[in-house]
Write a protein that holds these residues in place. Structure first.
Motif, mmCIF file in Angstrom:
data_model
loop_
_atom_site.group_PDB
_atom_site.id
_atom_site.type_symbol
_atom_site.label_atom_id
_atom_site.label_comp_id
_atom_site.label_asym_id
_atom_site.label_seq_id
_atom_site.Cartn_x
_atom_site.Cartn_y
_atom_site.Cartn_z
ATOM 1 N N GLN A 322 27.390 40.925 47.198
ATOM 2 C CA GLN A 322 26.816 40.198 46.068
ATOM 3 C C GLN A 322 25.617 40.934 45.479
ATOM 4 O O GLN A 322 25.101 40.541 44.444
ATOM 5 C CB GLN A 322 26.398 38.793 46.518
ATOM 6 C CG GLN A 322 27.567 37.866 46.799
ATOM 7 C CD GLN A 322 28.451 37.673 45.576
ATOM 8 O OE1 GLN A 322 27.976 37.309 44.507
ATOM 9 N NE2 GLN A 322 29.732 37.942 45.726
ATOM 10 N N VAL A 325 27.418 43.358 41.828
ATOM 11 C CA VAL A 325 28.548 42.566 41.351
ATOM 12 C C VAL A 325 29.093 43.191 40.071
ATOM 13 O O VAL A 325 28.360 43.369 39.087
ATOM 14 C CB VAL A 325 28.115 41.107 41.072
ATOM 15 C CG1 VAL A 325 29.308 40.294 40.586
ATOM 16 C CG2 VAL A 325 27.509 40.487 42.328
ATOM 17 N N MET A 341 27.214 34.909 34.642
ATOM 18 C CA MET A 341 27.591 35.096 36.044
ATOM 19 C C MET A 341 26.833 34.138 36.946
ATOM 20 O O MET A 341 27.405 33.536 37.859
ATOM 21 C CB MET A 341 27.334 36.543 36.465
ATOM 22 C CG MET A 341 27.794 36.889 37.879
ATOM 23 S SD MET A 341 26.614 36.486 39.201
ATOM 24 C CE MET A 341 25.234 37.560 38.800
ATOM 25 N N ARG A 342 25.550 33.964 36.699
ATOM 26 C CA ARG A 342 24.754 33.078 37.549
ATOM 27 C C ARG A 342 25.262 31.640 37.471
ATOM 28 O O ARG A 342 25.350 30.943 38.482
ATOM 29 C CB ARG A 342 23.278 33.149 37.146
ATOM 30 C CG ARG A 342 22.583 34.405 37.653
ATOM 31 C CD ARG A 342 21.154 34.488 37.198
ATOM 32 N NE ARG A 342 20.480 35.634 37.792
ATOM 33 C CZ ARG A 342 19.305 36.106 37.380
ATOM 34 N NH1 ARG A 342 18.677 35.513 36.370
ATOM 35 N NH2 ARG A 342 18.755 37.145 37.972
ATOM 36 N N SER A 344 28.357 30.725 36.473
ATOM 37 C CA SER A 344 29.722 30.693 37.000
ATOM 38 C C SER A 344 29.734 30.713 38.519
ATOM 39 O O SER A 344 30.581 30.066 39.151
ATOM 40 C CB SER A 344 30.529 31.874 36.461
ATOM 41 O OG SER A 344 30.710 31.751 35.068
ATOM 42 N N ASN A 345 28.809 31.452 39.117
ATOM 43 C CA ASN A 345 28.742 31.492 40.578
ATOM 44 C C ASN A 345 28.482 30.116 41.164
ATOM 45 O O ASN A 345 28.938 29.796 42.263
ATOM 46 C CB ASN A 345 27.646 32.460 41.036
ATOM 47 C CG ASN A 345 28.115 33.894 41.035
ATOM 48 O OD1 ASN A 345 29.278 34.169 40.735
ATOM 49 N ND2 ASN A 345 27.229 34.807 41.349
ATOM 50 N N GLU A 346 27.738 29.299 40.421
ATOM 51 C CA GLU A 346 27.454 27.950 40.891
ATOM 52 C C GLU A 346 28.600 27.003 40.570
ATOM 53 O O GLU A 346 29.037 26.226 41.417
ATOM 54 C CB GLU A 346 26.160 27.445 40.249
ATOM 55 C CG GLU A 346 25.743 26.056 40.697
ATOM 56 C CD GLU A 346 25.431 25.971 42.185
ATOM 57 O OE1 GLU A 346 25.645 24.906 42.782
ATOM 58 O OE2 GLU A 346 24.983 26.995 42.758
ATOM 59 N N ARG A 349 32.238 28.771 42.182
ATOM 60 C CA ARG A 349 32.205 29.610 43.392
ATOM 61 C C ARG A 349 33.372 29.321 44.326
ATOM 62 O O ARG A 349 33.688 30.121 45.206
ATOM 63 C CB ARG A 349 30.880 29.434 44.125
ATOM 64 C CG ARG A 349 30.541 28.022 44.515
ATOM 65 C CD ARG A 349 29.204 27.958 45.232
ATOM 66 N NE ARG A 349 28.713 26.605 45.333
ATOM 67 C CZ ARG A 349 27.645 26.261 46.037
ATOM 68 N NH1 ARG A 349 26.994 27.189 46.700
ATOM 69 N NH2 ARG A 349 27.236 25.023 46.088
#
Length: 722
Positions: A322, A325, A341-342, A344-346, A349
């Motif tokens: 990570q 990325v 991305m930040r 979407s990661n939440e 995930r």
């Protein structure tokens, strides 16, 4: 024959501008216009570049290449660079124009070929077509006696005088006499050299444009260049060569590519820029000595060589850290890639997981959970035992001496997800209360294959109740059998576990339940991809038919929505569409805007908005950013929206610079309670949502939405600004 239509003109014009901005991995039109103007500091070079772009795009259009790629300038930017080089170094003539046109067509072929070759390795072609074509042009034209070299680079001021008179000459001389440090001067010259404009004015304009296009790209350009500057100092190399040899821009473009475009910007990408810079220096100096033997410039060869080498090396990783990325969905600015991305990661995930539901209807209680004290130990520690209890926490009625006295006995057991029946056991007798079967300890069991290495096992079912057989395809929620008391089961309960192999009694794996309700004294709370704990009372979500119907948007469908904003009522009609990547979106033809969404049957989520914020589709995107299609939960849901989708560009200038290291600006979305306050009638549901701008943990501004969902679809959406 392909005919020129009016609707092709605008995309073609966009493709022209994108061919300029694409050099910096951008699709920004204003940045493209600025770079277009920069090329005309040398007018003949600018005209040569424009001719090449038009020729290349027309060639791609006539051949029938992807219109989207053409509009994005993919087939134009390498021709642009080649033609700028030719326009700078050769005298204008009909022969030169003919050569530029021929070369531009050749570059399109090269681009398509390199695209096809490198696509197999998931690598970009960068400016390789430019390098090949410009070297061929330089070598070939040595035999062209009718083509003469241009003295314009020597008599540059004369060219400026012809273009704008004394005023333009004075402006250039003033800019050239500004007292600036030597390193800054070479940095600006290196920026200008990307477009073969060897002067401070061009570099300064590009630097300003780069800053406003992307603060992260601008900062990376400085990190890359000054890392090279320091390295040249350390090894005692000629620092001035960074400017006059057109080498300096390799460090700038390499830094932007690996630090913010092909990878999500972070502390580690900046660190890798510093680490890779000496490699670029070695490659640059080495290639220079080799190519000097053939009297050829290296131009952007070091940039292409190192970026492709770097990308290929990182894509061979077995462990995708990570810390570094790769950019999967390209938004074409480092900032948008990072913010998206930040979020979407939440939000997503767990998107790679098969959604697993609870294997029953109604409320059940976890009698034994993970690492339970009775049987859930060692290789079988990741499992649940479920029972049904009454308001007094008792699991049976009467004396509880018969299996039928237990509330869960005989209750349906359902498939937790789509799959194929792998194994069943259906002939084990049910035990009297207090007795266990240690020989057939799993009792009557169903094992379902959900994916190559994901199986679910449901055990202790009632004898003869299993309705499926091996090889049957089942859907989530389909009845498999009923709860019993077979196997190692002193009283009726349902054993549920996930495993990686298809055998009854396989070792368990840790795997979450995708969506369920947790019942507490103060209400029911939505849980997403969690692990129910011992004594938890849980149930599946019930999808509300009105919400399901309204948000089941299918391609070709048109929806009309009415808004009330600032006392003014406005209506808008949009169409549901899909693109070649099978992405669904709502399209607003008036403002040419799109809101992309996904619907997994439980959640409706918008994932991206692009276009004009004046479109009412933008407010629809914010109002329904994330919808759970159930009214069961007593508490609303919260999520985050990428900052660039809510804040204005000028509000993010400082945040953009700090974003790879620190984010203090957020846009929070909240969907309020849908049960206690919003269930109006059986035919109408109210939804309340809000978007809050947060600066350093302090809420500054809210946008609230109030709407209804009925049998007719979406009701009026009221918008309130605070």
């Amino acid at each position: 024959m392909t005919k020129i239509k009016t609707e092709n003109i605008l995309p073609f014009f966009k493709g022209v501008l994108a061919s300029y901005s694409q050099v910096f991995f951008s699709r920004n039109k204003l940045f493209g216009i600025l770079l277009f103007l920069v090329t005309f500091i040398h007018p003949y070079a600018g005209m040569a570049g424009l001719l090449a772009v038009i020729t290349s795009l027309a060639t791609a259009w006539l051949i029938g290449y992807d219109k989207k790629l053409t509009e994005q300038g993919i087939y134009g930017f390498n021709s642009l660079l080649t033609a700028l080089c030719m326009g700078i170094f050769f005298e204008p003539s009909p022969l030169l124009l003919l050569l530029i046109a021929i070369t531009s067509v050749f570059v399109v072929f090269l681009t398509a070929a390199m695209q096809g070759i490198l696509y197999k390795y998931n690598l970009p072609f960068l400016s390789i077509p430019f390098l090949i074509s410009v070297w061929i042009v330089i070598l070939a034209t040595r035999n062209f006696n009718a083509l003469s070299l241009s003295p314009r680079t020597i008599f540059f001021l004369n060219e400026l005088y012809k273009l704008g008179g004394n005023q333009l000459v004075r402006l250039y001389e003033m800019s050239d006499k500004i007292p600036i440090p030597g390193s800054v001067k070479i940095y600006l010259e290196s920026l200008g050299a990307i477009f073969f404009q060897y002067n401070l004015l061009a570099g300064a304009i590009i630097a300003i444009g780069l800053f406003f296009f992307s603060r992260i790209s601008f900062s990376l350009s400085l990190v890359g260049f000054y890392s090279a500057w320091i390295f040249y100092k350390l090894i005692g190399a000629d620092i001035s060569s960074l400017g006059y040899s057109y080498i300096g821009f390799n460090y700038i473009l390499t830094a932007i590519a690996i630090g913010g475009y092909f990878f999500i910007p972070s502390f580690y990408t900046y660190l890798w820029v510093i680490i890779v810079t000496p490699m670029v220096a070695f490659v640059s100096l080495g290639f220079q000595n080799i190519f000097n033997l053939f009297q050829l410039p290296v131009y952007s060869l070091p940039f292409n060589f190192l970026v492709l080498l770097y990308l290929y090396a990182f894509r061979l990783r077995s462990n995708r850290s990570q810390r570094m990325v790769e950019t999967i969905i390209q938004r074409h600015t480092p900032e948008e890639n990072l913010y998206s991305m930040r979020v979407s990661n939440e939000r997503f995930r767990y998107a790679h997981l098969v959604p697993i539901k609870l294997p029953f209807w109604g409320e059940w209680t976890v009698m034994q959970g993970y690492n339970g004290e009775y049987t859930h130990q060692e290789d079988w520690r990741c499992a649940w035992d479920f029972i049904i209890v009454d308001s007094h926490k008792i699991q049976y009625s009467g004396e509880g001496v018969q299996p039928e006295d237990y509330y869960c006995f005989g209750k349906p057991v359902i498939a937790p997800a789509d799959g194929e029946i792998a194994v069943i056991e259906n002939d084990v007798d049910d035990n009297p209360i207090g007795k266990v079967n240690m020989v057939k300890n799993w009792g009557n069991t169903v094992v379902i294959k959900h994916s190559p290495y994901l199986y679910s096992q449901l055990s202790h079912l009632k004898k003869g109740s299993i309705k499926v057989k091996p090889g049957d395809q089942v859907k989530a929620g389909q009845v498999l059998g009923v709860c019993g008391n077979s196997g190692r089961s002193p009283y009726p309960h349902l054993h549920f576990q996930l495993q990686s192999t298809p055998f009854i009694g396989s070792k368990t794996i840790q795997y979450p339940i995708s969506h369920y309700l947790l019942t507490k004294e103060n209400g029911k709370f939505l849980q997403q991809f969690q692990f129910p704990s011992e004594k938890d009372t849980v149930s599946n979500l019930t999808v509300h038919p009105l919400l399901k119907k309204s948000f089941d948007l299918v391609p070709g469908q048109k929806i009309k929505v009415t808004f009330l904003l600032n006392g003014k009522e406005t209506s808008a009609t949009w169409e549901v569409a899909t693109n070649i990547y099978n992405e669904s979106y709502l399209y607003c033809p008036r403002y040419k805007s799109a809101a992309y969404f996904i619907n997994d049957g439980v959640f409706f989520r918008f994932i991206h908005f692009e276009g004009n914020r004046k479109s009412m589709l933008y407010y629809f995107y914010l109002a329904y950013y994330e919808i759970v299609m159930s009214t069961d939960a007593d508490k609303g849901i919260e999520s985050e929206i990428p900052a660039f989708q809510v804040f204005k560009p000028h509000e993010l200038i400082v945040q953009d610079i700090l974003a790879p290291f620190l984010q203090y600006i957020h846009a929070r979305y909240m969907l309020r309670n849908q049960t206690e306050y919003t269930l109006l009638t059986s035919d109408e549901i109210g939804l309340f949502s809000e978007v809050t701008k947060i600066y350093a943990f302090r809420a500054k501004k809210r946008l609230k939405f109030e709407s209804t969902i009925s049998q007719e679809g979406f009701g009026k959406i009221k918008i309130y600004e605070e």
